[in-house]
Write a protein that holds these residues in place. Structure first.
Motif, mmCIF file in Angstrom:
data_model
loop_
_atom_site.group_PDB
_atom_site.id
_atom_site.type_symbol
_atom_site.label_atom_id
_atom_site.label_comp_id
_atom_site.label_asym_id
_atom_site.label_seq_id
_atom_site.Cartn_x
_atom_site.Cartn_y
_atom_site.Cartn_z
ATOM 1 N N ARG A 4 -0.428 -43.442 8.930
ATOM 2 C CA ARG A 4 -1.213 -43.886 10.076
ATOM 3 C C ARG A 4 -1.014 -42.944 11.263
ATOM 4 O O ARG A 4 0.003 -42.274 11.365
ATOM 5 N N SER B 74 -8.297 -42.855 4.472
ATOM 6 C CA SER B 74 -8.862 -44.121 4.891
ATOM 7 C C SER B 74 -9.023 -44.059 6.409
ATOM 8 O O SER B 74 -8.074 -43.726 7.121
ATOM 9 N N LYS C 80 -12.437 -43.908 2.550
ATOM 10 C CA LYS C 80 -12.433 -45.374 2.432
ATOM 11 C C LYS C 80 -12.684 -45.983 3.809
ATOM 12 O O LYS C 80 -12.081 -45.569 4.784
ATOM 13 N N ARG C 81 -13.596 -46.961 3.863
ATOM 14 C CA ARG C 81 -13.968 -47.548 5.159
ATOM 15 C C ARG C 81 -13.780 -49.057 5.171
ATOM 16 O O ARG C 81 -14.575 -49.787 5.765
ATOM 17 N N ALA D 30 -14.082 -52.885 4.825
ATOM 18 C CA ALA D 30 -15.227 -53.748 4.498
ATOM 19 C C ALA D 30 -16.568 -53.029 4.689
ATOM 20 O O ALA D 30 -17.618 -53.570 4.342
ATOM 21 N N GLY E 28 -17.208 -50.199 3.187
ATOM 22 C CA GLY E 28 -17.495 -49.436 1.975
ATOM 23 C C GLY E 28 -16.758 -48.106 1.890
ATOM 24 O O GLY E 28 -15.656 -47.970 2.432
ATOM 25 N N ALA F 25 -19.747 -51.867 0.322
ATOM 26 C CA ALA F 25 -18.647 -52.753 -0.106
ATOM 27 C C ALA F 25 -19.236 -54.010 -0.742
ATOM 28 O O ALA F 25 -20.385 -54.379 -0.483
ATOM 29 N N PHE F 26 -18.460 -54.658 -1.583
ATOM 30 C CA PHE F 26 -18.840 -55.955 -2.134
ATOM 31 C C PHE F 26 -18.541 -57.036 -1.083
ATOM 32 O O PHE F 26 -17.623 -56.868 -0.268
ATOM 33 N N VAL G 241 -16.892 -60.162 -0.069
ATOM 34 C CA VAL G 241 -15.817 -61.051 -0.526
ATOM 35 C C VAL G 241 -15.089 -61.652 0.673
ATOM 36 O O VAL G 241 -15.218 -61.176 1.793
ATOM 37 N N GLU H 130 -11.815 -61.923 2.563
ATOM 38 C CA GLU H 130 -10.565 -61.157 2.615
ATOM 39 C C GLU H 130 -9.378 -62.073 2.890
ATOM 40 O O GLU H 130 -9.348 -62.774 3.881
ATOM 41 N N ALA I 91 -5.543 -52.537 -0.987
ATOM 42 C CA ALA I 91 -6.951 -52.283 -1.362
ATOM 43 C C ALA I 91 -7.188 -50.792 -1.602
ATOM 44 O O ALA I 91 -7.792 -50.391 -2.605
ATOM 45 N N PHE J 52 -8.272 -48.961 -5.009
ATOM 46 C CA PHE J 52 -9.513 -48.182 -4.950
ATOM 47 C C PHE J 52 -9.247 -46.776 -5.501
ATOM 48 O O PHE J 52 -9.969 -46.275 -6.370
ATOM 49 N N SER K 86 -14.811 -49.451 -5.666
ATOM 50 C CA SER K 86 -15.152 -50.437 -4.637
ATOM 51 C C SER K 86 -14.862 -51.843 -5.145
ATOM 52 O O SER K 86 -14.388 -52.709 -4.390
ATOM 53 N N GLY L 201 -11.032 -52.354 -5.074
ATOM 54 C CA GLY L 201 -10.547 -52.603 -3.712
ATOM 55 C C GLY L 201 -10.907 -54.012 -3.261
ATOM 56 O O GLY L 201 -10.076 -54.748 -2.720
ATOM 57 N N ALA L 202 -12.165 -54.404 -3.489
ATOM 58 C CA ALA L 202 -12.645 -55.711 -3.029
ATOM 59 C C ALA L 202 -11.920 -56.855 -3.738
ATOM 60 O O ALA L 202 -11.511 -57.836 -3.119
#
Ligand code: ADP
Length: 316
Positions: A169, A195, A226-227, A229, A231, A246-247, A249, A251, A257, A261, A283, A286-287
């Motif tokens: 991070r 990400s 990677k983004r 939620a 996608g 993204a799917f 779902v 969370e 995730a 992914f 995806s 991850g979801a």
């Protein structure tokens, strides 16, 4: 060209079931769950049927067995996970705050997770490995760093490939040596899996387009951003890109995730699927993983991911 190998910290994770600040008062917890970003990644590789092996260490205790039993069930070769007779398995306690951020209490530095090294068994594995995956978090563990240094050179020299998930991070300050190793790893990556803000950090420049351009300039072959939620997006060297929605779902626990992914994307590509197909499975992986408590409890088999894809809506 041989199995996918991941080197790094193996942990158990204990998760607070209440939302709030830290661990200053007694609170209901769940776990232990098998964890550690490198272990989550390799779990998803194994579940999808890719040849996969893990290099790391656990203590001679139940927390260690939670991990080795789990990875073994996933089809991962665990013969290069050493069992430390003197130090306990590494651990992480996690509690979510109302704004979605997390408080962590880690024990890695004084655990088995930080006490493994190069051995004949590790050398034999790396000498027949076709792909190495490195998590930036493993670079902060000195024993993992030493193994990764050697492994990158060997795997690359024999025509294998390297994927890197920065997993660092923005707030985390690295010492100059770790920062240098991180930059070298990024430049050597065939596949980079950042990400959010890690994209700019890995590229060392601001702005998404500028960062992608810079990464290709220093030698990266393929980037998948990677983004959460929102996608994910694949970027190719020829200026090609594929956006994967993204799917939809609910969370429950976002930890892991990105690791699921990445494990799914890499494994699908190594099994010969197109970028688009791999992105769909990634995806879904991850979801699925954010829907359940525990960092790798949602990692799916191909059958489970197929069922999920067939029955779940995607964001427009
Ligand atoms: P990381 O854990 O590395 O920060 P992300 O949070 O971006 O990675 O998650 C990785 C991928 O998992 C996303 O690109 C997306 O496909 C999927 N994902 C993550 N969170 C959600 C969510 N809330 N809903 C649907 N898919 C998600």
């Amino acid at each position: 060209l041989g199995p996918t190998v991941c080197v790094g910290e193996i942990l158990v994770e204990i998760v607070a079931t209440t939302v709030g600040d830290g661990f200053l008062e007694a609170q209901p917890l769940v776990g232990p769950f098998a964890s550690g970003a490198p272990a989550i990644f390799i779990s998803q590789c194994g579940r999808l049927g890719g040849k996969a092996a893990m290099v790391g260490a656990v203590g001679d205790d139940d927390f260690g067995r939670v991990n080795t039993d789990r990875l073994k069930r996933d089809g991962v070769d665990v013969s290069t996970i050493s069992i430390d007779p003197d130090y306990p398995t590494g651990s992480a306690f996690v509690r979510y705050r109302k704004d979605g951020s997390r408080d962590f209490v880690y024990n890695i530095a004084t655990s088995a997770a930080a006490r493994f090294g190069w051995s004949q068994a590790v050398a034999d594995l790396i000498n027949r490995s076709g792909h190495l995956h490195v998590m930036g978090s493993a670079l902060t563990v000195p024993s993992a760093r030493a193994v990764i240094d050697k492994a990158v050179d060997i795997v690359k020299a024999r025509g294998g490939t390297l994927s890197v998930d920065p997993n660092i991070r923005k707030e985390l300050k690295l010492d100059a040596d770790t920062e240098r190793r991180f930059s070298m790893l990024v430049a050597a990556a065939d596949l980079l899996l950042p990400s959010g803000e890690e994209l700019e950090r890995a590229a060392g420049v601001e702005g998404e387009a500028e960062a992608i351009r810079r990464l290709f300039e220093i030698g990266v072959k393929e980037v998948v951003l990677k983004r959460g939620a929102e996608g994910a997006t694949y970027f190719g060297r020829e200026g090609d890109r594929i956006d994967a929605p993204a799917f939809v779902v609910q969370e429950v626990d976002p930890t892991g995730a990105g690791d699921c992914f990445g494990g799914a994307y890499l494994t699908c590509r190594r099994l010969g699927m197109s970028q688009k197909e791999a992105l769909t499975y990634a995806s879904a992986a991850g979801a699925r993983n954010v829907m359940v408590l525990g960092p790798m409890e949602g990692a799916g088999t191909q059958q489970e991911l197929d069922a999920f894809i067939a029955s779940t809506e995607r964001r427009p």
